[in-house]
Write an enzyme that holds these catalytic residues in place. Structure first.
Site: not given
Ligand code: BGC
Length: 761
Positions: A296
């Site tokens: 993530d």
């Molecule tokens: C979130 C993810 C997301 C990623 C990209 C993160 O902060 O937890 O779910 O896909 O950002 O935007």
């Protein structure tokens, strides 16, 4: 002109629904072998730096979903693209923009490996569907799959080939803002929805230009963040992990999801980004997952503040060894990994394994055949905000609405001769219904309730905003500011309500009050809304409360006093039309809650499939049993609850137990529409395993069917329970079916009372 239009819409429907796989099994096997050979050949030509490059994912723009990294700057990224040091980008969007970055990767880097272009296509791209929690309330797997299909079609026409969805995190805690992005509290429903969404995004042929790779996230236990506080620790037992958290991920893997994303939380003390147990042992070994795992957003770096790695070098080492294949905007792999390999701390085979997985997905998407496959300006022009999507998201929105309460048939509203007061700041809001994940969508593009209801002309509709709920403008990055002091608008709203036959009040949360980083310790109606509701009720008790929210709310007062309550979530682009259709009875609601609604926040986490406890009831009239002294322990509205404008009756439950002979238990019952209208019911089947080596929940959903019946009609509904439904995972992660007594329950919610016993020998 009209005929042409109709033909085009039909053609669209055909494309959306019948993306047929033209490849035979043999051809697919051949393609696999072919891809493996191509991957090996490419891998053999790559330097260590180029391998690390494939494991590097850069954000295209700043300020989109996370803090701008210190090292981040566009010049560096362009330089790395040219060197072949970038495997994927996120939030670059639009055919032209994507073509630009893809061209650098393909035409200017030594090996010309195309980029994956990722984006959070969570509930639509530009045309927005209801938030995922709302869609899940439909229990309509075909509709959910179609919704993901629509999203993939629109996004893929804008250059996107990879979505960071579905989020399949089970959560029982409405304080956690991200419940809006999941399928609720139940692993059985969650697993089927995970599969439907993966199929919707990926279709039958990933190399088609309108299908995109999906990503099951956040692996794992992010939904169990302690006290509902985002990014927090998750300390859970193995029983919960294997039986509740993992099943939807396993279902996504079995459905062929191409990627997984890990998460920001720890699991029992280990940041999951560094968890070999989850990523290597369970996912890649036990489940045989052959796609790749992306971190993530900078979750590899976050192992440092967590206190699990002392610096970036160690973070990179732990994450790579643990099976995190790609670093999202963390700069850790690109800075540390090559040296770690040269120093012999990380084996090159770890890189090879990650890169194989990443390249395989790129081949499967057809990016090597045509890197610009998703960058066709004409297709983008034609398919962005396509009119056919509006029909699709309207349909999904109607199916997502849950009728929580409807005393004295206050709903549906009469279509003529009435004076209707429409009250609430949210009733006129064209932004909030778009929900939280709407980065690509244009602001204020939702149909408001005011607009939706205005298209019904037979009544007099008087709108009064009441006090403002939110101050200033809201955004994806900032906290929503709530008005708690300015009461202007109160008097006018009360006067408007007083003069009406029926009052429709639209209250709840802003679309940006749920989602990532949006945990709450109060589950009430924010700001002055509760006060407004009570004041309006005093002058006119004929109130229909329409809720807009991204999580279960604690609405005990409303539930006690307000005769009709409609759960309308954040329903996306067509929100107001869907709500008006339901209020006026042009659509008979059939949604059922995918999460329990607590009576108050102190009950959180609350979930239907809880355990009996050693002191389940009050036996001796004293306090020593498992309960609260100030409120009932049951939820306000249980999981699976939802009414219709008609009524249904369950009878004639029969269980045929042939488990000993052929490992099957057949369950049948009669469902009858006992009301005066045609309607749909989600008939639900639950079981209870009465005695287990590990205690079993009071009820577990093990089957459901969405059934439409004419008034007065009935149907025999049948389910078959096999090992899969009757067994469970032990604390060692072993799946067992234990002999003994079971109960089966059927009904229209998790309080289902029609029951039968059976015994497994
Ligand atoms: C979130 C993810 C997301 C990623 C990209 C993160 O902060 O937890 O779910 O896909 O950002 O935007």
């Amino acid at each position: 002109m009209k005929t042409i239009k109709i033909t085009r819409v039909c053609a669209v429907a055909v494309i959306l629904l019948c993306l047929v796989n033209t490849k035979t099994h043999a051809q697919m096997e051949e393609t696999k072998v072919d891809i493996n050979q191509k991957v090996e050949s490419l891998l053999s030509q790559m330097t260590i730096e180029e391998k690390v490059g494939q494991m590097n994912l850069y954000n295209g723009f700043w300020d989109v979903t996370g803090p701008a990294p210190e090292e981040g700057n566009a010049a560096l990224k362009y330089d790395h693209l040219k060197k072949g040091w970038v495997g994927a980008m996120l939030t670059v969007r639009g055919a032209e923009e994507v073509r630009k970055v893809q061209r650098i990767a393909v035409e200017e880097s030594r090996l010309g490996i195309p980029l994956l272009i990722g984006f959070d296509v969570i509930h639509g791209y530009k045309t927005l569907s209801p938030i995922p929690l709302a869609e899940s309330a439909s229990w309509d797997l075909q509709a959910i799959e179609k919704s993901a299909r629509v999203a993939a079609t629109e996004a893929s026409a804008s250059g996107i080939n990879w979505t960071f969805a579905p989020m399949v995190d089970i959560s029982r805690d409405a304080r956690w803002g991200r419940v809006m992005e999941g399928a609720g509290e139940d692993p059985y429903l969650g697993s089927l929805i995970a599969k439907a969404r993966v199929n919707g995004f990926q279709g039958d042929d990933l190399s088609a230009h309108n299908t995109i790779a999906a990503c099951a996230k956040h692996f794992a236990a992010y939904g169990f963040a302690e006290a509902g506080r985002d990014y927090n620790v998750a300390d859970i037992g193995n029983g919960t992990l294997y039986n509740t958290v993992l099943p939807p991920f396993k279902a996504a893997s079995e459905a062929g999801v191409k990627t997984f994303m890990n998460s920001f939380n720890t699991l029992n003390g280990v940041p999951v980004t560094g968890s070999s147990f989850l990523q290597r042992d369970i996912l890649k070994r036990d489940w045989n997952f052959d796609g790749f795992v992306v971190s993530d957003w900078a979750s590899i770096n976050e192992m440092i503040p967590w206190g699990h790695a002392k610096d970036k070098r160690q973070a990179a080492q732990i994450a790579a060894n643990a099976g995190s294949d790609m670093d999202m905007e963390g700069y850790v792999y690109i800075q540390e990994l090559a040296q770690l390999v040269k120093d012999g701390v990380v084996k090159e085979s770890i890189l090879d394994d990650a890169v194989r997985r990443i390249l395989k997905v790129k081949f499967e998407l057809g990016l090597f055949e045509d890197p610009y496959r998703y960058c066709d300006d004409d297709r983008e022009k034609e398919w962005t905000y396509h009119e056919s999507y509006r029909e699709a998201v309207l349909d999904m929105a109607k199916k997502s609405i849950v009728l929580l309460k409807n005393d004295n048939h206050l709903l549906p509203l009469k279509k003529n001769g009435q004076t209707i007061a429409l009250i609430g700041d949210l009733a006129d809001d064209k932004s909030s219904p778009l929900g939280s994940w709407r980065i690509a969508s244009d602001d204020d593009t939702a149909v408001s309730v005011l607009e939706g209801m205005s298209s019904y002309k037979g009544n007099t509709l008087n709108f009064s905003r009441g006090p403002e709920v939110f101050e200033g403008t809201s955004s994806f990055l900032q906290e929503v500011k709530i008005n708690t002091t300015d009461t202007s608008g109160f008097d006018e709203a009360i006067a408007t309500a007083k003069a009406a036959d029926v009052v429709v009040m639209v209250l709840g949360e802003h679309g940006f009050q749920s989602g990532e980083g949006r945990s709450r310790t109060n589950l009430d109606l924010p700001g002055l809304q509760q006060e407004l509701l009570e004041e309006v009720y005093k002058v006119n008790p004929n109130v229909v409360l329409v809720l807009n929210n991204g999580r279960p709310l604690a609405i005990e007062w409303a539930s006690e006093h307000i005769p009709a309550i409609v759960e309308a979530w954040h329903l996306g682009t067509e929100s107001g039309n869907a709500i008006a259709n339901v209020l006026y009875g042009d659509y008979n609601p059939s949604g059922k809650l995918p999460m329990s609604f607590p009576r108050n926040v102190g009950q959180a986490p609350i979930y239907y499939n809880n355990y009996p406890t050693g002191r389940p009831t009050d036996k001796d009239g004293n306090v020593f049993w498992s309960h609260y002294t100030d409120v009932e322990k049951t939820p306000l509205y249980p999981f699976g609850h939802g009414l219709s404008y008609t009524t249904f009756e369950y009878s004639n439950l029969k269980v045929t137990n042939t488990y000993k002979e052929n490992q099957e238990v057949k369950v049948s019952f009669t469902l009858k529409n006992t009301g005066a209208l045609k309607g749909k019911e989600v008939a639900q089947l639950y079981i209870r395993d009465l005695v287990g080596s590990v205690i079993r929940p009071l009820k577990e959903l093990k089957g459901f069917e969405l059934i439409e019946l004419e008034a007065g009609a009935s149907k025999t509904v049948e389910f078959v329970l096999t090992k899969k439904e009757l067994g469970f995972y032990t604390n060692q992660g072993e799946f067992v079916v234990e002999s003994g007594d079971f109960k089966v329950f059927v009904g229209g919610d998790s309080n289902a009372e029609l029951e039968q016993d059976f015994t497994l020998e």
